[in-house]
Design an enzyme around this catalytic site. Structure first.
Site, mmCIF file in Angstrom:
data_model
loop_
_atom_site.group_PDB
_atom_site.id
_atom_site.type_symbol
_atom_site.label_atom_id
_atom_site.label_comp_id
_atom_site.label_asym_id
_atom_site.label_seq_id
_atom_site.Cartn_x
_atom_site.Cartn_y
_atom_site.Cartn_z
ATOM 1 N N LYS A 140 6.055 -44.858 33.224
ATOM 2 C CA LYS A 140 7.519 -44.761 33.146
ATOM 3 C C LYS A 140 8.182 -45.528 34.292
ATOM 4 C CE LYS A 140 11.650 -43.375 32.305
ATOM 5 N NZ LYS A 140 12.444 -43.778 31.171
ATOM 6 N N GLY A 170 23.107 -50.193 36.576
ATOM 7 C CA GLY A 170 23.512 -48.891 37.131
ATOM 8 C C GLY A 170 22.852 -47.808 36.312
ATOM 9 N N CYS A 195 19.040 -43.895 35.669
ATOM 10 C CA CYS A 195 17.590 -44.115 35.712
ATOM 11 C C CYS A 195 17.149 -45.291 36.578
ATOM 12 C CB CYS A 195 17.061 -44.285 34.294
ATOM 13 S SG CYS A 195 17.169 -42.751 33.369
ATOM 14 N N LYS A 244 27.032 -48.614 31.016
ATOM 15 C CA LYS A 244 26.752 -49.539 29.910
ATOM 16 C C LYS A 244 27.498 -49.038 28.677
ATOM 17 C CE LYS A 244 22.525 -47.407 28.182
ATOM 18 N NZ LYS A 244 21.147 -47.605 27.806
HETATM 19 P P1 NAD Z 1 20.702 -34.260 33.268
HETATM 20 O O1 NAD Z 1 21.199 -34.090 34.646
HETATM 21 O O2 NAD Z 1 21.620 -34.825 32.221
HETATM 22 O O3 NAD Z 1 20.185 -32.848 32.715
HETATM 23 C C1 NAD Z 1 19.359 -31.978 33.428
HETATM 24 C C2 NAD Z 1 19.723 -30.543 33.039
HETATM 25 O O4 NAD Z 1 18.806 -29.638 33.682
HETATM 26 C C3 NAD Z 1 21.113 -30.116 33.498
HETATM 27 O O5 NAD Z 1 21.848 -29.650 32.369
HETATM 28 C C4 NAD Z 1 20.859 -28.979 34.494
HETATM 29 O O6 NAD Z 1 21.844 -27.962 34.455
HETATM 30 C C5 NAD Z 1 19.515 -28.456 33.997
HETATM 31 N N1 NAD Z 1 18.779 -27.650 34.964
HETATM 32 C C6 NAD Z 1 18.656 -27.796 36.305
HETATM 33 N N2 NAD Z 1 17.871 -26.803 36.822
HETATM 34 C C7 NAD Z 1 17.506 -26.033 35.773
HETATM 35 C C8 NAD Z 1 16.714 -24.849 35.659
HETATM 36 N N3 NAD Z 1 16.148 -24.268 36.730
HETATM 37 N N4 NAD Z 1 16.558 -24.323 34.436
HETATM 38 C C9 NAD Z 1 17.124 -24.889 33.353
HETATM 39 N N5 NAD Z 1 17.894 -25.974 33.396
HETATM 40 C C10 NAD Z 1 18.087 -26.550 34.594
HETATM 41 O O7 NAD Z 1 19.395 -35.134 33.382
HETATM 42 P P2 NAD Z 1 18.795 -36.143 32.283
HETATM 43 O O8 NAD Z 1 19.559 -37.407 32.298
HETATM 44 O O9 NAD Z 1 18.606 -35.417 31.007
HETATM 45 O O10 NAD Z 1 17.375 -36.460 32.942
HETATM 46 C C11 NAD Z 1 16.313 -35.524 32.968
HETATM 47 C C12 NAD Z 1 15.049 -36.250 33.357
HETATM 48 O O11 NAD Z 1 14.720 -37.234 32.363
HETATM 49 C C13 NAD Z 1 15.133 -37.010 34.682
HETATM 50 O O12 NAD Z 1 13.892 -36.984 35.319
HETATM 51 C C14 NAD Z 1 15.451 -38.435 34.227
HETATM 52 O O13 NAD Z 1 15.006 -39.393 35.162
HETATM 53 C C15 NAD Z 1 14.629 -38.527 32.950
HETATM 54 N N6 NAD Z 1 15.118 -39.513 31.974
HETATM 55 C C16 NAD Z 1 16.454 -39.670 31.763
HETATM 56 C C17 NAD Z 1 16.891 -40.592 30.823
HETATM 57 C C18 NAD Z 1 18.359 -40.800 30.574
HETATM 58 O O14 NAD Z 1 18.690 -41.808 29.941
HETATM 59 N N7 NAD Z 1 19.242 -39.927 31.007
HETATM 60 C C19 NAD Z 1 15.974 -41.330 30.079
HETATM 61 C C20 NAD Z 1 14.623 -41.129 30.289
HETATM 62 C C21 NAD Z 1 14.211 -40.213 31.262
#
Ligand code: NAD
Length: 444
Positions: free
Chosen positions: A213, A266, A269, A329
């Site tokens: 990743k 930006g 990620c 984006k």
């Molecule tokens: P996000 O911030 O949108 O969502 C994370 C969620 O987790 C939040 O709603 C938060 O309230 C919740 N959370 C925090 N602590 C918690 C707990 N103890 N119990 C339950 N929920 C809890 O994050 P995201 O963009 O969904 O990213 C999540 C992961 O996936 C990251 O590691 C990111 O790097 C990866 N990722 C993101 C993308 C993307 O495009 N956003 C793509 C691929 C991978």
């Protein structure tokens, strides 16, 4: 060999953000019963009322259907969310810590909470982007209090915001890091409906999956940054980045995608993943020189048009800038690390007034800037009284504007285009003063 039939499963997704909500909704769409867990009570209340916290194309349709048909549930209680779950996904934040490395506190907290709650064998799947070795840390944390068997699998997510549902439903590949035959069988069954066209589920060890990743995101950030540097050089030597892009993109070893020059990458990620990979390499005494350069160049690139803005106006004091695009984006309301915000900060610092438009991201930007900038209902409204138009995001609706209307609304006819949306000869013909990235400046 994959079996033709599959059992629908009970799945829990912990963390209901971009990744968690899309993951949960798409697994429900293929017939599984999914409970999404989040600590954000407001978010869960809204989801239970049918209100989505994010904009993502196609998500609403799947979300409402599966909620209505009783396959998609939301709760703030982890213990309730994981009842009978055969698979528990972790889609938790991994933001940069103070030193730039991925902060695992959210992931490890949930791992610790899960241990005593497990009542039967379960596969815990890490979907968050995490450094090499995290699966082992998660397993150790669960093991501290678990009384049953479990496996921890690394399954990094590659969806792109803006086309997240499409990416999830038809992934180019699914990466799964596990050495457990039992977990492999369960994950293989779960993903079977998503790869019916023959795209692969690639199994490997956990560490390689975790690194895959970071390697993918860092490679893409490097590709963008390389093209931005070529664009900057084009400006100095009088070459045209679009010609160079097409010239090299037709080489199949290079490929046509991710070659567009602009005001930097930006989002939630690329910036954090490049930084985290560089940091985790440093932790094992590996000096990842390319990534250091990528970060340095991107910081400068985000405000690459500013020197030209300042040169054009002399002083920005009292000037009004219309900004088209705020999200990092198109097709998303995500403004994390968006180049637009870096430019807004510069404009405000220089005493300019900013009138902004974005099809989806204005509410999020309003939360940061309040009334420090003006938000406009439509793109042409933002041009009213403006001295120049600044384009930060390549939303489709900005690509082919009505130039006659644009000229009337913006009598100065000055455009700073951070995404190279318009044809140079058309700009010349229409009499615009047009600054873009890695291309000739047109003076109207
Ligand atoms: P996000 O911030 O949108 O969502 C994370 C969620 O987790 C939040 O709603 C938060 O309230 C919740 N959370 C925090 N602590 C918690 C707990 N103890 N119990 C339950 N929920 C809890 O994050 P995201 O963009 O969904 O990213 C999540 C992961 O996936 C990251 O590691 C990111 O790097 C990866 N990722 C993101 C993308 C993307 O495009 N956003 C793509 C691929 C991978």
């Amino acid at each position: 060999m994959r079996l033709n039939f599959r059992e629908d499963m009970k799945i829990a997704v912990v963390g209901t953000g971009y990744v968690g909500l899309v993951t949960g909704t798409c697994f429900a769409e293929t017939g599984n019963t999914v409970t999404c867990v989040d600590i954000d009570e407001g978010k869960i209340d809204n989801l239970n009322k049918g209100i989505l916290p994010i904009y993502e194309r196609g998500l609403a349709t799947f979300f409402h259907r599966n909620q209505r048909e009783g396959r998609l549930f939301f709760t703030t209680r982890l213990a309730e969310g994981i009842v009978d779950a055969k698979i528990i996904f972790l889609a938790l934040p991994t933001p940069p810590g103070e030193d730039g490395s991925a902060d695992l506190k959210y992931v490890l907290k949930v791992a610790g909470d899960l241990g005593p709650l497990l009542t039967d064998y379960v596969v815990v799947v890490d979907k968050s982007t995490v450094p090499v070795g995290t699966s082992e840390k998660v397993a150790a944390k669960i093991r501290e209090k678990a009384k049953v068997e479990f496996d921890v699998v690394s399954n990094p997510e590659f969806l792109r915001e803006g086309v997240a549902v499409e990416d999830f439903m038809k992934p180019e590949r699914v990466i799964v890091g596990t050495q457990s035959a039992r977990a492999k069988k369960i994950i293989d069954q779960l993903y079977a409906p998503f790869v019916r066209q023959g795209n692969p589920i690639i199994f490997m060890d956990e560490r390689s999956a975790e690194l895959t990743k970071y390697a993918a995101n860092s490679f893409l950030a490097t590709k963008i940054t390389f093209m931005n540097e070529i664009a900057n050089l084009c400006e100095v030597v009088g070459a045209d980045i679009d010609a160079v892009r097409i010239g090299i993109g037709t080489d199949s070893r290079i490929g046509k995608r991710f070659l567009f020059a602009g005001i930097g990458y930006g989002g939630s990620c690329f910036p954090k993943d490049v930084q985290a990979l560089e940091k985790s390499a440093g932790d094992v005494n590996y000096d990842f020189k390319i990534l250091k350069a990528v970060m340095e160049v991107n910081e400068i690139q985000k405000v690459a048009l500013m020197p030209r803005v300042k040169k054009h106006f002399g002083s920005l004091k009292g000037k009004t800038i219309a900004m088209w695009g705020l999200s990092f984006k198109p097709h998303t309301d995500d403004i994390r690390e968006a180049p637009a915000l870096y430019n807004i900060d510069q404009f405000l610092k220089e005493g300019a007034r900013v009138k902004a438009h974005d099809p989806e991201a204005m509410d999020n930007v309003r939360k940061i800037y309040g009334d420090k900038i003006e938000f406009c209902e439509g793109p042409y409204q933002a041009l009213h009284e403006a001295d120049a138009l600044f384009i930060s995001t390549e939303w489709p609706e900005y690509r082919t504007p009505d130039f006659e209307k644009l000229s009337l609304a913006l009598p100065s006819k000055v455009i700073f285009d951070g995404r190279n949306l318009y044809d140079l000869s058309a700009m010349k013909e229409l009499g615009f003063t047009y600054f873009s990235i890695g291309r000739e400046t047109i003076y109207g």
